[in-house]
Design an enzyme around this catalytic site. Structure first.
Site, mmCIF file in Angstrom:
data_model
loop_
_atom_site.group_PDB
_atom_site.id
_atom_site.type_symbol
_atom_site.label_atom_id
_atom_site.label_comp_id
_atom_site.label_asym_id
_atom_site.label_seq_id
_atom_site.Cartn_x
_atom_site.Cartn_y
_atom_site.Cartn_z
ATOM 1 N N ASP A 1 0.812 -1.225 0.000
ATOM 2 C CA ASP A 1 0.000 0.000 0.000
ATOM 3 C C ASP A 1 0.844 1.274 0.000
ATOM 4 O O ASP A 1 0.639 2.166 0.832
ATOM 5 C CB ASP A 1 -0.924 0.023 1.233
ATOM 6 C CG ASP A 1 -1.650 -1.287 1.460
ATOM 7 O OD1 ASP A 1 -2.157 -1.845 0.475
ATOM 8 O OD2 ASP A 1 -1.712 -1.744 2.610
ATOM 9 N N GLU B 1 -11.594 0.377 -3.503
ATOM 10 C CA GLU B 1 -10.877 0.833 -2.319
ATOM 11 C C GLU B 1 -9.645 1.621 -2.735
ATOM 12 O O GLU B 1 -9.457 1.932 -3.920
ATOM 13 C CB GLU B 1 -10.494 -0.358 -1.431
ATOM 14 C CG GLU B 1 -9.672 -1.437 -2.135
ATOM 15 C CD GLU B 1 -9.333 -2.602 -1.220
ATOM 16 O OE1 GLU B 1 -9.689 -2.561 -0.028
ATOM 17 O OE2 GLU B 1 -8.700 -3.566 -1.703
#
Length: 450
Positions: A35, A210
């Protein structure tokens, strides 16, 4: 006493700053990472990833994502990455449930000389903050920390994957996700919402969305996000003339993982007039996709502002110095037969990979190596061969300029073989390494020039 104190401080600095010194993918090689939020602060790129660890008894949920802290990494050349150490820990954030191990995807932004680090987690006080994830902030005077967490999460925010964007007029926006993607204005203190929460429309309605990441280029606002398709995420994007939309879905930035890594999560920056995509894959953990690693590749735009699809590479970004260890297993191209890549140590994947040549003419191509201006006189190859064999190192193609011929002796352990350079070519070159003989097998860890 003063000398002892100085020595202690030097040791602390040495431990605190870990120089990774690797430009190829994955770019973070001392731990699992995912991420990545990449940011340009001053003349350096800072990467704020989440930190995957393997769950154990009493520590996280087995076979699921497990994260308890955050590190930050930085580089001024996209080659040499520094690990600045832990900046936020789960058990040192006042509002976080200390056994949740849910310090998921973060982001960081600078405003008025302060650095604001946004991160999601599960609160320990579900009466005050509700069940599920919320998002908090930690603040620092430096991009590398230390960051001091706020006592409470941001009021009115429920979800994960925070992303912050500051528009040219100074207005800041916070984005996050919880199946849909949400956005709201932030107050100038960067700690509170300054508008109602808006569900961002005109994005795909089917499947999980997301990891929002918003940036602006030439007056166009890009909403980029991972989108689950057939149980695996691909990176997509939409465009708008307003940071809160409505957006128009444009297409794919990166296709889903060909090896089945379920998630992807990314950021996009411009650094020294080149755009880059930072993302993750499970390079160090090919059989378990909850232990991931950060990658980066170049990104480009078409004349109409649309994004050219990024094809993931092992070579990654940056110009490699010929004088440093060149990991040819992070190749640009590879021969179809006779060349394979494997872990150096099957019991410790963080030792990296090796290139195995097993057929005459088998080769790898490694692009963008800087040989400098001063002649390099020798080449060192870290190799192993139970049969012996001869490698050729060339530039300008597999039949191009012969730089060195390296005879690899028979051995059952790794050796550093050093031979003279036959021909020196200055400047940036593409490098080719190939095996001369049949019925031989040579394994190479790295090569370097001196």
């Amino acid at each position: 006493m003063k000398k002892q104190k100085t020595h202690w401080l030097l040791q602390l600095v040495f431990i605190f700053f870990t120089f990774l010194g690797i430009a190829q993918n994955p770019i973070i090689r001392n731990q699992y990472s995912a991420d990545p939020s990449a940011r340009v602060f001053g003349d350096r790129v800072y990467v704020y990833p989440s930190h995957d660890i393997l769950a154990t008894e009493g520590k996280g949920r087995k076979d699921w994502f497990c994260m308890e802290d955050y590190h930050v990494f930085s580089s001024d050349n996209l080659i040499d990455w520094t690990d600045h150490g832990i900046i936020v820990q789960q058990n040192k954030v006042p509002w976080v449930k200390t056994d949740s191990y849910s310090m998921w995807a973060p982001d960081c932004i600078e405003r008025n000389g302060k650095y604001y680090f946004y991160f999601p987690s599960i609160p320990k006080d579900t009466i005050a903050y509700g069940k599920g994830f919320t998002i908090g902030v930690a603040v620092s005077d430096k991009p590398s920390g230390p960051f001091i967490p706020e006592s409470n999460p941001i009021k009115g925010v429920k979800g994960i994957d925070p992303n912050v964007f500051i528009d040219k007029d100074g207005q800041a926006y916070l984005y996050w996700s919880s199946r849909d993607i949400f956005g709201a204005k932030l107050k100038k203190n960067m700690l509170e919402l300054d508008s109602e929460v808006k569900t961002l429309g005109n994005l795909p309605t089917k499947g999980l969305k997301e990891g929002p990441y918003v940036f602006e280029r030439n007056g166009i606002y890009y909403m980029t996000y991972p989108h689950v398709e057939n149980k695996i995420e691909r990176l997509e994007y939409a465009m708008s003339d307003n940071p809160l939309g409505p957006f128009k879905v444009m297409g794919t930035i990166m296709d889903k993982s060909p090896t089945g890594c379920w998630t992807n999560h990314h950021s996009i920056i411009e650094f020294k007039n080149q755009w880059y995509l930072f993302y993750h894959h499970n390079d160090y953990s090919p059989t378990f996709d909850k232990a991931r690693s950060v990658r980066a590749d170049s990104l480009s735009f078409n004349p109409d502002g649309t994004i050219t699809k990024v094809i993931p590479t092992l070579r990654g970004i940056g110009v490699s110095s010929a004088a440093k260890e060149i990991q040819i297993d992070r190749y640009s191209k590879i021969s179809e037969k006779g060349t394979t890549i494997a872990f150096v140590d099957a019991l410790d994947n963080f030792k990296g990979w090796k290139t195995v040549f097993s057929k005459s003419g088998a080769w790898v191509q490694y692009n963008t190596v800087d040989f400098g201006e001063k002649p390099l006189k020798t080449v060192v190859v870290k190799a192993l061969s139970t049969s012996g064999g001869t490698l050729e190192i060339r530039t300008k193609g597999i039949n191009g300029n012969l730089i060195a011929e390296v005879k690899i002796p028979v051995s059952t352990s790794w050796q550093d073989i050093k031979v003279p350079v036959i021909m020196f070519k200055e400047g940036i070159q593409n490098l080719y390494v190939l095996l001369k003989e049949n019925n031989k097998q040579v394994e190479v860890d790295w090569i370097s020039f001196k």
